[in-house]
Design an enzyme around this catalytic site. Sequence first.
Site, PDB file in Angstrom:
ATOM      1  N   GLU A 112      -4.148 105.642-107.824  1.00 20.89           N
ATOM      2  CA  GLU A 112      -4.577 107.017-107.550  1.00 20.89           C
ATOM      3  C   GLU A 112      -3.593 107.997-108.184  1.00 20.89           C
ATOM      4  O   GLU A 112      -3.989 108.984-108.811  1.00 20.89           O
ATOM      5  CB  GLU A 112      -4.628 107.280-106.039  1.00 20.89           C
ATOM      6  CG  GLU A 112      -5.629 106.435-105.284  1.00 20.89           C
ATOM      7  CD  GLU A 112      -5.023 105.138-104.764  1.00 20.89           C
ATOM      8  OE1 GLU A 112      -4.200 104.519-105.487  1.00 20.89           O
ATOM      9  OE2 GLU A 112      -5.372 104.716-103.649  1.00 20.89           O
ATOM     10  N   CYS A 129      -3.820 104.203 -99.686  1.00 28.90           N
ATOM     11  CA  CYS A 129      -2.845 103.891 -98.641  1.00 28.90           C
ATOM     12  C   CYS A 129      -2.463 105.163 -97.886  1.00 28.90           C
ATOM     13  O   CYS A 129      -2.511 106.263 -98.430  1.00 28.90           O
ATOM     14  CB  CYS A 129      -1.601 103.239 -99.247  1.00 28.90           C
ATOM     15  SG  CYS A 129      -0.705 104.288-100.385  1.00 28.90           S
ATOM     16  N   CYS A 176      -0.851 107.605-100.867  1.00 29.99           N
ATOM     17  CA  CYS A 176      -1.825 108.134-101.846  1.00 29.99           C
ATOM     18  C   CYS A 176      -2.750 109.165-101.195  1.00 29.99           C
ATOM     19  O   CYS A 176      -3.243 110.063-101.864  1.00 29.99           O
ATOM     20  CB  CYS A 176      -2.630 106.996-102.452  1.00 29.99           C
ATOM     21  SG  CYS A 176      -1.617 106.006-103.542  1.00 29.99           S
ATOM     22  N   ALA A 224      11.158  77.190-117.512  1.00 32.13           N
ATOM     23  CA  ALA A 224      10.934  76.906-118.923  1.00 32.13           C
ATOM     24  C   ALA A 224      10.926  75.391-119.069  1.00 32.13           C
ATOM     25  O   ALA A 224      11.769  74.707-118.484  1.00 32.13           O
ATOM     26  CB  ALA A 224      12.050  77.511-119.759  1.00 32.13           C
ATOM     27  N   ARG A 277      12.764  89.889-113.716  1.00 27.25           N
ATOM     28  CA  ARG A 277      13.881  89.951-112.754  1.00 27.25           C
ATOM     29  C   ARG A 277      14.058  91.363-112.191  1.00 27.25           C
ATOM     30  O   ARG A 277      14.411  91.525-111.027  1.00 27.25           O
ATOM     31  CB  ARG A 277      15.187  89.514-113.427  1.00 27.25           C
ATOM     32  CG  ARG A 277      15.306  88.024-113.599  1.00 27.25           C
ATOM     33  CD  ARG A 277      16.650  87.692-114.208  1.00 27.25           C
ATOM     34  NE  ARG A 277      16.836  86.260-114.367  1.00 27.25           N
ATOM     35  CZ  ARG A 277      17.901  85.714-114.957  1.00 27.25           C
ATOM     36  NH1 ARG A 277      18.866  86.499-115.433  1.00 27.25           N
ATOM     37  NH2 ARG A 277      18.001  84.411-115.067  1.00 27.25           N
ATOM     38  N   THR A 314      21.553  74.040-109.924  1.00 24.71           N
ATOM     39  CA  THR A 314      21.519  74.901-111.109  1.00 24.71           C
ATOM     40  C   THR A 314      22.851  75.619-111.289  1.00 24.71           C
ATOM     41  O   THR A 314      23.356  75.754-112.410  1.00 24.71           O
ATOM     42  CB  THR A 314      20.351  75.914-110.982  1.00 24.71           C
ATOM     43  OG1 THR A 314      19.138  75.173-110.957  1.00 24.71           O
ATOM     44  CG2 THR A 314      20.334  76.902-112.128  1.00 24.71           C
ATOM     45  N   LEU A 374      22.249  85.128-113.410  1.00 24.52           N
ATOM     46  CA  LEU A 374      21.089  85.613-112.637  1.00 24.52           C
ATOM     47  C   LEU A 374      21.117  87.134-112.481  1.00 24.52           C
ATOM     48  O   LEU A 374      20.772  87.674-111.414  1.00 24.52           O
ATOM     49  CB  LEU A 374      21.000  84.910-111.267  1.00 24.52           C
ATOM     50  CG  LEU A 374      20.932  83.377-111.319  1.00 24.52           C
ATOM     51  CD1 LEU A 374      20.880  82.792-109.910  1.00 24.52           C
ATOM     52  CD2 LEU A 374      19.724  82.899-112.124  1.00 24.52           C
TER      53      LEU A 374
HETATM   54  N1  LIG Z   1      14.330  75.118-117.493  1.00 27.14           N
HETATM   55  C1  LIG Z   1      14.487  75.878-116.424  1.00 27.14           C
HETATM   56  O1  LIG Z   1      13.734  76.816-116.205  1.00 27.14           O
HETATM   57  C2  LIG Z   1      15.617  75.556-115.462  1.00 27.14           C
HETATM   58  C3  LIG Z   1      15.913  76.472-114.436  1.00 27.14           C
HETATM   59  C4  LIG Z   1      16.927  76.147-113.547  1.00 27.14           C
HETATM   60  C5  LIG Z   1      17.603  74.940-113.686  1.00 27.14           C
HETATM   61  N2  LIG Z   1      17.270  74.098-114.693  1.00 27.14           N
HETATM   62  C6  LIG Z   1      17.978  72.803-114.849  1.00 27.14           C
HETATM   63  O2  LIG Z   1      17.826  72.079-113.664  1.00 27.14           O
HETATM   64  C7  LIG Z   1      18.954  71.239-113.519  1.00 27.14           C
HETATM   65  C8  LIG Z   1      19.420  71.294-112.080  1.00 27.14           C
HETATM   66  O3  LIG Z   1      18.407  70.730-111.290  1.00 27.14           O
HETATM   67  P1  LIG Z   1      18.502  70.611-109.721  1.00 27.14           P
HETATM   68  O4  LIG Z   1      17.204  70.071-109.287  1.00 27.14           O
HETATM   69  O5  LIG Z   1      19.726  69.879-109.365  1.00 27.14           O
HETATM   70  O6  LIG Z   1      18.741  72.126-109.288  1.00 27.14           O
HETATM   71  P2  LIG Z   1      18.204  73.031-108.103  1.00 27.14           P
HETATM   72  O7  LIG Z   1      16.823  72.670-107.700  1.00 27.14           O
HETATM   73  O8  LIG Z   1      18.433  74.425-108.558  1.00 27.14           O
HETATM   74  O9  LIG Z   1      19.203  72.717-106.912  1.00 27.14           O
HETATM   75  C9  LIG Z   1      19.028  71.581-106.151  1.00 27.14           C
HETATM   76  C10 LIG Z   1      19.989  71.599-104.985  1.00 27.14           C
HETATM   77  O10 LIG Z   1      19.615  72.567-104.018  1.00 27.14           O
HETATM   78  C11 LIG Z   1      20.229  72.220-102.796  1.00 27.14           C
HETATM   79  N3  LIG Z   1      19.348  72.438-101.656  1.00 27.14           N
HETATM   80  C12 LIG Z   1      19.607  73.233-100.599  1.00 27.14           C
HETATM   81  N4  LIG Z   1      18.620  73.196 -99.726  1.00 27.14           N
HETATM   82  C13 LIG Z   1      17.690  72.360-100.206  1.00 27.14           C
HETATM   83  C14 LIG Z   1      16.438  71.922 -99.732  1.00 27.14           C
HETATM   84  N5  LIG Z   1      15.922  72.335 -98.567  1.00 27.14           N
HETATM   85  N6  LIG Z   1      15.733  71.061-100.478  1.00 27.14           N
HETATM   86  C15 LIG Z   1      16.198  70.649-101.677  1.00 27.14           C
HETATM   87  N7  LIG Z   1      17.399  71.037-102.177  1.00 27.14           N
HETATM   88  C16 LIG Z   1      18.137  71.883-101.442  1.00 27.14           C
HETATM   89  C17 LIG Z   1      20.556  70.732-102.901  1.00 27.14           C
HETATM   90  O11 LIG Z   1      21.955  70.598-102.908  1.00 27.14           O
HETATM   91  P3  LIG Z   1      22.684  70.426-101.470  1.00 27.14           P
HETATM   92  O12 LIG Z   1      22.086  69.223-100.845  1.00 27.14           O
HETATM   93  O13 LIG Z   1      24.116  70.326-101.785  1.00 27.14           O
HETATM   94  O14 LIG Z   1      22.355  71.669-100.734  1.00 27.14           O
HETATM   95  C18 LIG Z   1      19.991  70.321-104.239  1.00 27.14           C
HETATM   96  O15 LIG Z   1      20.744  69.342-104.877  1.00 27.14           O
HETATM   97  C19 LIG Z   1      19.993  71.684-114.515  1.00 27.14           C
HETATM   98  O16 LIG Z   1      20.071  70.745-115.555  1.00 27.14           O
HETATM   99  C20 LIG Z   1      19.452  72.986-115.025  1.00 27.14           C
HETATM  100  O17 LIG Z   1      19.762  73.187-116.374  1.00 27.14           O
HETATM  101  C21 LIG Z   1      16.294  74.387-115.585  1.00 27.14           C
END
Ligand SMILES: NC(=O)c1ccc[n+]([C@@H]2O[C@H](COP(=O)([O-])OP(=O)(O)OC[C@H]3O[C@@H](n4cnc5c(N)ncnc54)[C@H](OP(=O)(O)O)[C@@H]3O)[C@@H](O)[C@H]2O)c1
Length: 417
Positions: free
Chosen positions: A97, A124, A133, A208, A240, A252, A260
């Site tokens: 609007e 709204c 609005c 990605a 973002r 990650t 980030l």
């Molecule tokens: N291509 C892309 O878009 C992209 C984006 C991000 C990351 N990555 C890649 O992903 C890789 C990392 O993978 P990832 O799977 O380890 O990272 P993640 O999913 O970002 O983190 C996983 C961690 O989160 C914690 N966590 C806390 N609460 C949780 C819950 N309820 N359930 C599950 N996990 C929980 C766990 O550690 P705790 O148990 O210690 O809490 C777990 O190990 C890297 O190689 C990075 O480069 C790629």
Amino acid sequence: MQWAEAFETTGETPSGGPGGAPCSTKPDEPAADAMVQPALESLNEPLLRRLLRELGEEASAHRFEVAPNPCVGAAVLSRGEVVAKGVHRFWGGPHAEREALAAAEASGVPREDWDTLVVTLEPCCSTGKTGPCVEAILDAGIGEVVVGELDPDPRHRGKGLELLREAGVNVHLLPGAAALAEVSPHFLVWNLPDRYRRPRPWTIAKWAQTRTGQLSPPEDVGGGRWITSSASLNEVQVLRGRVDAILTGVGTVLEDDPRLTVRVPGDLSRAPRRVVMDSMLRTPPTARLFDAPGDGEAAGPVTILTLAGMDAPRARALREAGAEIVGLHTGEHGRVALRDVHTWMWEAGIRRVLLESGPTLLQRHFDAEFVDQLRVYTGAVNGGRGPSMAEALRGVTWHGRLDREQGEDAVLEAFTN
Ligand SMILES: NC(=O)c1ccc[n+]([C@@H]2O[C@H](COP(=O)([O-])OP(=O)(O)OC[C@H]3O[C@@H](n4cnc5c(N)ncnc54)[C@H](OP(=O)(O)O)[C@@H]3O)[C@@H](O)[C@H]2O)c1
């Protein structure tokens, strides 16, 4: 298209349109649908329905940018001619609007000639990210308002129209032409009773991947980290700047040490909170998350969600580095409980969150059905490391799907649930 036939008027400006009636929010009982005035005989309904349909189509092109807000289109008319149109383009941006009224202002058609506002969804009446609005319509002195759908939110339904009518505006409801189920099905999902009972933020999972669906490229490609083109990376910066928070996992943080932050071309005036799920406080106090932002970069506060009572010295070191530490309940596999994470975000005022994690947290979110929207970039990279997201997506149903290209990448956008 000519809309002159939309009204069998004599060309005179319809009555009403007093400005400035206070847009007070009333007690919380929903206004009765019966309060809405039926379409007047003077309206050329088929033509107005066509305009509503067009506005709905134009608005829904922006569905992924506005969600969880509804897609809305509006037009200002003068003696049956469209003076200007407007759509809600992005979350946090001006409503349709206001866009239509601003475009009408720029059109050169004098304000006193604007007689009708056509809008796909009830205006709204409460202040969100923009002013109500209803107030803008009254300020513009519009005398007739044609609406395609009532607001599905039970707290607001019918109230915007009631306020307009109380201020002397003629209100007409023409349901069906811009049905929410077609224009904005995601908004119906956002208004499901369960979202009121157990609120959680709208969650956009973005990642990605390589051609085989892996989130990490082969070691010798993109420094072992980067998969997509700079055009896609720039798009992510814009995204973002349009969320309240970025959510990631400690996996990650440990592997990529990401910032980030929002960088140009994102909106630096809106730095989303950075939230890390880290059950055992493994985030290093030296992580780049805690670095001061550089030029052309905006950094939101850092919150680490951990298990309640987790290691005091580590918590202290992270607080000294600049983090807020929040202890939550233990969930599956002894980790931070995902439901608690989303409830905490909601209570912290986070309404739209970008999940930028690795495969572990992405899979957890899909398993819990906590993903509302997808943005997947597939880069021109073969092979890769880690699990393929093809598996995670196998059971997911989606709607509103859009496939497009960005630089060398294929981009998939869709709503889930
Ligand atoms: N291509 C892309 O878009 C992209 C984006 C991000 C990351 N990555 C890649 O992903 C890789 C990392 O993978 P990832 O799977 O380890 O990272 P993640 O999913 O970002 O983190 C996983 C961690 O989160 C914690 N966590 C806390 N609460 C949780 C819950 N309820 N359930 C599950 N996990 C929980 C766990 O550690 P705790 O148990 O210690 O809490 C777990 O190990 C890297 O190689 C990075 O480069 C790629």
